[in-house]
Design a protein around this motif. Structure first.
Motif, mmCIF file in Angstrom:
data_model
loop_
_atom_site.group_PDB
_atom_site.id
_atom_site.type_symbol
_atom_site.label_atom_id
_atom_site.label_comp_id
_atom_site.label_asym_id
_atom_site.label_seq_id
_atom_site.Cartn_x
_atom_site.Cartn_y
_atom_site.Cartn_z
ATOM 1 N N VAL A 49 50.725 52.768 36.770
ATOM 2 C CA VAL A 49 52.005 52.219 37.224
ATOM 3 C C VAL A 49 52.809 51.840 35.989
ATOM 4 N N GLY A 50 53.919 52.549 35.766
ATOM 5 C CA GLY A 50 54.739 52.274 34.589
ATOM 6 C C GLY A 50 53.959 52.485 33.307
ATOM 7 N N LYS A 51 53.927 51.490 32.453
ATOM 8 C CA LYS A 51 53.238 51.594 31.166
ATOM 9 C C LYS A 51 51.800 51.092 31.232
ATOM 10 N N GLU A 52 51.317 50.792 32.446
ATOM 11 C CA GLU A 52 50.012 50.172 32.572
ATOM 12 C C GLU A 52 49.037 51.005 33.405
ATOM 13 N N LEU A 53 47.757 50.917 33.023
ATOM 14 C CA LEU A 53 46.665 51.534 33.746
ATOM 15 C C LEU A 53 45.842 50.434 34.419
ATOM 16 N N PHE A 54 45.448 50.670 35.679
ATOM 17 C CA PHE A 54 44.675 49.694 36.445
ATOM 18 C C PHE A 54 43.354 50.355 36.844
ATOM 19 N N TYR A 55 42.258 49.730 36.402
ATOM 20 C CA TYR A 55 40.950 50.383 36.538
ATOM 21 C C TYR A 55 39.910 49.350 36.950
ATOM 22 N N GLY A 56 39.130 49.661 37.998
ATOM 23 C CA GLY A 56 38.186 48.710 38.560
ATOM 24 C C GLY A 56 36.811 48.765 37.915
ATOM 25 N N VAL A 57 36.086 47.656 38.031
ATOM 26 C CA VAL A 57 34.745 47.556 37.468
ATOM 27 C C VAL A 57 33.919 46.602 38.324
ATOM 28 N N GLY A 58 32.607 46.869 38.398
ATOM 29 C CA GLY A 58 31.696 45.992 39.115
ATOM 30 C C GLY A 58 30.460 45.724 38.279
ATOM 31 N N TRP A 59 29.620 44.786 38.763
ATOM 32 C CA TRP A 59 28.406 44.391 38.045
ATOM 33 C C TRP A 59 27.183 44.739 38.871
ATOM 34 N N ALA A 95 36.295 43.163 39.246
ATOM 35 C CA ALA A 95 37.365 42.913 38.276
ATOM 36 C C ALA A 95 38.293 44.109 38.192
ATOM 37 N N MET A 96 39.525 43.816 37.806
ATOM 38 C CA MET A 96 40.518 44.842 37.508
ATOM 39 C C MET A 96 40.848 44.759 36.022
ATOM 40 N N ILE A 97 40.718 45.883 35.334
ATOM 41 C CA ILE A 97 41.135 45.973 33.936
ATOM 42 C C ILE A 97 42.555 46.520 33.914
ATOM 43 N N VAL A 98 43.451 45.799 33.250
ATOM 44 C CA VAL A 98 44.843 46.231 33.125
ATOM 45 C C VAL A 98 45.086 46.573 31.651
ATOM 46 N N ILE A 99 45.335 47.845 31.367
ATOM 47 C CA ILE A 99 45.575 48.284 29.995
ATOM 48 C C ILE A 99 47.058 48.581 29.811
ATOM 49 N N ALA A 144 44.449 44.665 26.690
ATOM 50 C CA ALA A 144 43.877 44.661 28.043
ATOM 51 C C ALA A 144 43.831 43.251 28.611
ATOM 52 N N THR A 145 44.097 43.169 29.902
ATOM 53 C CA THR A 145 43.927 41.940 30.662
ATOM 54 C C THR A 145 42.853 42.193 31.710
ATOM 55 N N ILE A 146 41.916 41.269 31.842
ATOM 56 C CA ILE A 146 40.839 41.400 32.825
ATOM 57 C C ILE A 146 41.004 40.318 33.873
ATOM 58 N N VAL A 147 41.131 40.742 35.127
ATOM 59 C CA VAL A 147 41.346 39.809 36.230
ATOM 60 C C VAL A 147 40.158 39.926 37.186
ATOM 61 N N GLU A 148 39.475 38.814 37.430
ATOM 62 C CA GLU A 148 38.288 38.818 38.283
ATOM 63 C C GLU A 148 38.586 38.268 39.670
ATOM 64 N N ASP A 149 37.766 38.728 40.627
ATOM 65 C CA ASP A 149 37.796 38.203 41.995
ATOM 66 C C ASP A 149 36.355 37.949 42.410
ATOM 67 N N THR A 150 36.079 36.770 42.949
ATOM 68 C CA THR A 150 34.712 36.407 43.317
ATOM 69 C C THR A 150 34.485 36.423 44.830
ATOM 70 N N ARG A 191 42.939 43.261 47.514
ATOM 71 C CA ARG A 191 44.199 43.909 47.125
ATOM 72 C C ARG A 191 44.743 43.276 45.843
ATOM 73 N N PHE A 192 45.267 44.142 44.973
ATOM 74 C CA PHE A 192 45.767 43.704 43.668
ATOM 75 C C PHE A 192 47.253 44.023 43.549
ATOM 76 N N ASN A 193 48.002 43.055 43.017
ATOM 77 C CA ASN A 193 49.443 43.223 42.838
ATOM 78 C C ASN A 193 49.717 43.607 41.385
ATOM 79 N N PRO A 194 50.154 44.844 41.103
ATOM 80 C CA PRO A 194 50.401 45.250 39.717
ATOM 81 C C PRO A 194 51.515 44.458 39.045
ATOM 82 N N ALA A 195 52.466 43.969 39.815
ATOM 83 C CA ALA A 195 53.595 43.238 39.236
ATOM 84 C C ALA A 195 53.167 41.868 38.721
ATOM 85 N N THR A 196 52.351 41.161 39.501
ATOM 86 C CA THR A 196 51.924 39.816 39.114
ATOM 87 C C THR A 196 50.574 39.807 38.408
#
Length: 392
Positions: free
Chosen positions: A172-182, A195-199, A206-212, A254-259
């Motif tokens: 999306v735009g200049k960013e890549l959104f890629y999921g990861v699990g443990w 987690a979602m990795i935002v590059i 990179a920004t890493i956003v987690e959800d529990t 669900r993940f919001n790319p804008a926020t």
């Protein structure tokens, strides 16, 4: 690798060129796997592609990856962390070029076997995400040089191993959104987090956003509402089915790319696939063309008695395809006529289509399922196809 000719047949596309697809597949011969590269001008006509005319690749599970229609592909090495470039010349032959080693960034052994871990941004920039070093290695596909890396060590958790999504990143735009699990150390369960990795492809940060709330939710689909939906992959669903102490119930968030945040949506997949039969479970959200999305759903009546571990259950030929409508209250309907397949797939984005390799039985052949809404698989390939890319 020796040169090969472009296959005949197939009509030109809108650009006046005949399409050409490259498929890497491995075949078990005498107890050992051997990788091959095969070329075809179509992935959507009735045909079976064998490896007799294919190119032997170095290794048991080599990949051929690249940017769609880039007229170049990159082949992973065998035991070494290397990648070699091959260019498609004017006569339709693949010509070997430079090789780059990723060892200077700490990568060892063969590079990853998911084509989704290779992200091509431009002619001169690509990323390779390494789960063992917790890095996104930045490299130049044109010059075949390493140019830096992005630290992903915030993903490191004691007692767990990370596994990246088998689906390609959402761009999306200049960013890549890629999921990861443990994954748990015993490989029998998953952590109750995703987690979602935002590059940022301009700043290489990179920004890493987690959800529990939802575990093993790795594979992302961009909805018509501009939001990214991720759901528990089939391994997590299988782990829960076998032992609910090892994994939570399969779910969707669900993940919001804008926020750059996960919103409040939390849906359990058992509710989405109602009224499925008791014992059926869902897992793995699959993108399709034209805004469509699908779920893998385990048909409990087809489960073999030998499937006693999550990997055995998730790879059993017992998973059916359901089309899902995304939104605040997702619903799903079984796709009529879709044959049961392996529940775990490595999705392939060829630019103009999403292709899901459907693995049957002992993976002696792979069906290339073009995710357009048609349940019929027309093109099959000998062996287990691991990557599909469009060269032109």
């Amino acid at each position: 690798m020796t040169a090969c000719e472009t296959p005949d047949g197939g009509g030109p596309d809108g650009g006046g060129e005949t399409p050409l697809y490259a498929i890497s597949t491995f075949v078990n011969t005498g107890g050992a796997n051997q990788s091959y590269l095969v070329l075809t001008d179509s992935v959507s006509r009735e045909q079976h592609i064998d490896v007799k005319e294919g190119i032997e690749l170095p290794g048991a599970s080599s990949l051929a990856v690249g940017a769609p229609r880039g007229k170049a592909l990159f082949v992973t090495g065998d035991a070494a962390a290397t990648m070699t470039r091959y260019d498609l010349d004017a006569s339709g032959k693949l010509v070997a070029g430079k090789t780059v080693s990723f060892q200077d960034q700490g990568s060892t052994g063969q590079l990853a076997a998911y084509s989704s871990q290779y992200m091509f941004v431009s002619e001169t920039k690509a990323y390779y995400l390494d789960a063992r070093t917790y890095k996104a290695v930045i490299w130049n596909p044109k010059d075949m040089t390493l140019t830096g890396s992005i630290d992903l060590s915030a993903l490191n958790r004691a007692g767990f191993a990370i596994q990246f999504s088998g689906s390609h990143a959402v761009h999306v735009g200049k960013e890549l959104f890629y999921g990861v699990g443990w994954l748990t150390a015993d490989r029998l369960g998953v952590a109750p987090r995703s987690a979602m990795i935002v590059i940022n492809t301009e700043t290489d940060t990179a920004t890493i956003v987690e959800d529990t709330r939802c575990g093993w939710a790795r594979d992302g689909v961009l909805g018509a509402d501009g939001l990214i939906y991720v759901a528990t992959e089939s391994f997590g669903g299988a782990a829960y089915d076998l032992d609910d102490a090892k994994a939570g119930p399969p779910c969707m968030i669900r993940f919001n790319p804008a926020t750059k945040t996960f919103d409040s949506l939390l849906v359990y997949l058992d509710d989405v696939i109602a009224p499925a039969k008791p014992g059926d479970i869902a897992g793995m959200l699959v993108p399709g063309t034209g805004g469509k999305a699908y779920l893998r759903v385990l048909d409990s009546s087809l489960v073999p008695s030998s499937a006693t571990t999550p990997i055995q259950l998730s790879t059993a030929t017992a998973w059916r395809l359901w089309e899902v409508t995304l939104g605040n209250a997702p619903t799903a309907t079984a796709v009529a006529g879709a044959a049961p397949t392996n529940g775990r797939s490595v999705l392939q984005d060829v630019g103009d289509a999403i292709i899901v390799p459907d693995y049957y039985g002992d993976s002696a052949k792979t069906g290339l399922h073009v995710m357009s809404g048609d349940a019929t698989v027309k093109t099959t390939v000998e062996g287990q196809a691991r990557s599909v890319m469009r060269l032109r």
